[in-house]
Enzyme design. Structure first.
Site, short mmCIF file in Angstrom:
data_model
loop_
_atom_site.label_atom_id
_atom_site.label_comp_id
_atom_site.label_asym_id
_atom_site.label_seq_id
_atom_site.Cartn_x
_atom_site.Cartn_y
_atom_site.Cartn_z
N ASN A 43 -1.40 5.02 -2.78
CA ASN A 43 -1.98 4.71 -1.46
C ASN A 43 -1.47 5.70 -0.42
O ASN A 43 -2.23 6.14 0.44
CB ASN A 43 -1.68 3.27 -1.06
CG ASN A 43 -2.63 2.30 -1.73
OD1 ASN A 43 -3.79 2.17 -1.33
ND2 ASN A 43 -2.16 1.66 -2.79
N MET A 68 8.25 -3.02 -1.84
CA MET A 68 8.55 -4.25 -2.56
C MET A 68 9.66 -5.07 -1.90
O MET A 68 10.53 -5.62 -2.58
CB MET A 68 8.91 -3.94 -4.02
CG MET A 68 7.83 -3.19 -4.77
SD MET A 68 6.21 -3.96 -4.66
CE MET A 68 6.44 -5.27 -5.85
N ARG A 69 9.62 -5.14 -0.57
CA ARG A 69 10.63 -5.94 0.14
C ARG A 69 9.95 -6.79 1.19
O ARG A 69 8.92 -6.40 1.73
CB ARG A 69 11.63 -5.02 0.85
CG ARG A 69 12.59 -4.31 -0.05
CD ARG A 69 13.51 -3.45 0.80
NE ARG A 69 14.34 -4.23 1.69
CZ ARG A 69 15.47 -4.81 1.32
NH1 ARG A 69 15.91 -4.70 0.08
NH2 ARG A 69 16.18 -5.49 2.20
N HIS A 88 -2.98 -5.60 0.00
CA HIS A 88 -2.72 -6.53 -1.10
C HIS A 88 -3.87 -6.45 -2.10
O HIS A 88 -5.04 -6.50 -1.70
CB HIS A 88 -2.58 -7.95 -0.54
CG HIS A 88 -2.22 -8.93 -1.58
ND1 HIS A 88 -0.94 -9.01 -2.11
CD2 HIS A 88 -2.96 -9.85 -2.25
CE1 HIS A 88 -0.92 -9.95 -3.04
NE2 HIS A 88 -2.12 -10.47 -3.14
C1 GRF Z 1 -0.96 -1.42 -4.62
O1 GRF Z 1 -1.72 -2.05 -5.61
C2 GRF Z 1 -0.85 -2.29 -3.40
O2 GRF Z 1 -1.95 -3.12 -3.20
C3 GRF Z 1 0.36 -3.14 -3.70
O3 GRF Z 1 1.24 -2.29 -4.40
C4 GRF Z 1 0.50 -1.27 -5.06
C5 GRF Z 1 1.08 0.04 -4.64
O4 GRF Z 1 0.59 1.13 -5.36
N1 GRF Z 1 0.90 -3.68 -2.48
P1 GRF Z 1 0.93 2.62 -4.94
O5 GRF Z 1 2.46 2.76 -4.89
O6 GRF Z 1 0.33 2.87 -3.59
O7 GRF Z 1 0.34 3.48 -6.00
#
Ligand code: GRF
Length: 200
Positions: A14, A90-91, A109
């Site tokens: 992303n 992840m926090r 999400h």
């Molecule tokens: C994505 O699927 C997002 O929706 C979720 O974590 C993932 C992150 O993927 N919150 P990346 O690190 O952007 O490849």
């Protein structure tokens, strides 16, 4: 110009989509900082390659979520950050950041909230057998996967989909939807009214 910080813990696909949109000037803002809680995150490599300043904060060094966020705040102030974009971070974000950045923190999400909250959303939706899942971009409030919804897009689950093929479909949509939501924010087009977000 609005200064953006992207928070990542992992792969950063992303982040890459956001970098691309900023480069193409679809998002007219400065990507000023990529912050991670994981020094191994591939996202950091992507940031460095794009010439973006990075910061890593080791969660092991901080007792509470608030302590971690107070440290993060120092970097954000240094770079005069206006908008925080969570991209696979992840926090849990504590009130320290939520209060300072009210309606200025976005999250993506990989499901249609409020269905399938949590860290396994794609798998949970797949295992549940839903026919339609999708992607949500929302403002972050004090509850996980909960704040006002900015954009959502559906993804159909076909009979021949596997978890892997569904993941691919979801990520493809994410990489369009997140830059679009950020663009709307940057252009001042998002108006929050209670739980609702109007695009003006
Ligand atoms: C994505 O699927 C997002 O929706 C979720 O974590 C993932 C992150 O993927 N919150 P990346 O690190 O952007 O490849």
């Amino acid at each position: 110009m609005i200064n953006i910080a992207v928070f990542c813990s992992g792969f950063g696909s992303n982040l890459q989509a956001i970098i691309r949109a900023v480069k193409k000037e679809k998002i007219k803002a400065s990507l000023s900082l990529v912050l991670s809680d994981n020094k191994q995150a591939y996202a950091l490599k992507r940031a460095k390659k794009a010439g973006i300043k990075t910061a890593t904060i080791d969660p092991a060094l901080f007792k509470t979520l608030e302590d971690f966020d107070t440290e993060a705040l120092k970097y954000l102030e240094q770079e005069k950050i206006d908008l925080i974009v969570l991209a696979g971070f992840m926090r849990i974000i504590s009130p320290v950041l939520i209060n300072q950045y009210k309606n200025r923190i976005l999250n993506i999400h990989p499901a249609l909230l409020p269905s399938f909250k949590g860290t396994q959303a794609i798998k949970d939706a797949f295992d549940y057998g839903v026919k339609i899942t999708g992607v949500t971009v929302h403002f972050v409030d004090e509850r996980m996967d909960h704040g006002p919804i900015i954009l959502q897009a559906p993804v159909k689950i076909d009979d021949n989909d596997t978890l892997g093929s569904l993941e691919k479909k979801i990520h493809k949509i994410e990489h369009k939807l997140y830059p679009e939501a950020i663009r709307l924010f940057v252009e001042g087009k998002l108006k929050v009214e209670g739980r609702g977000v109007k695009i003006v």
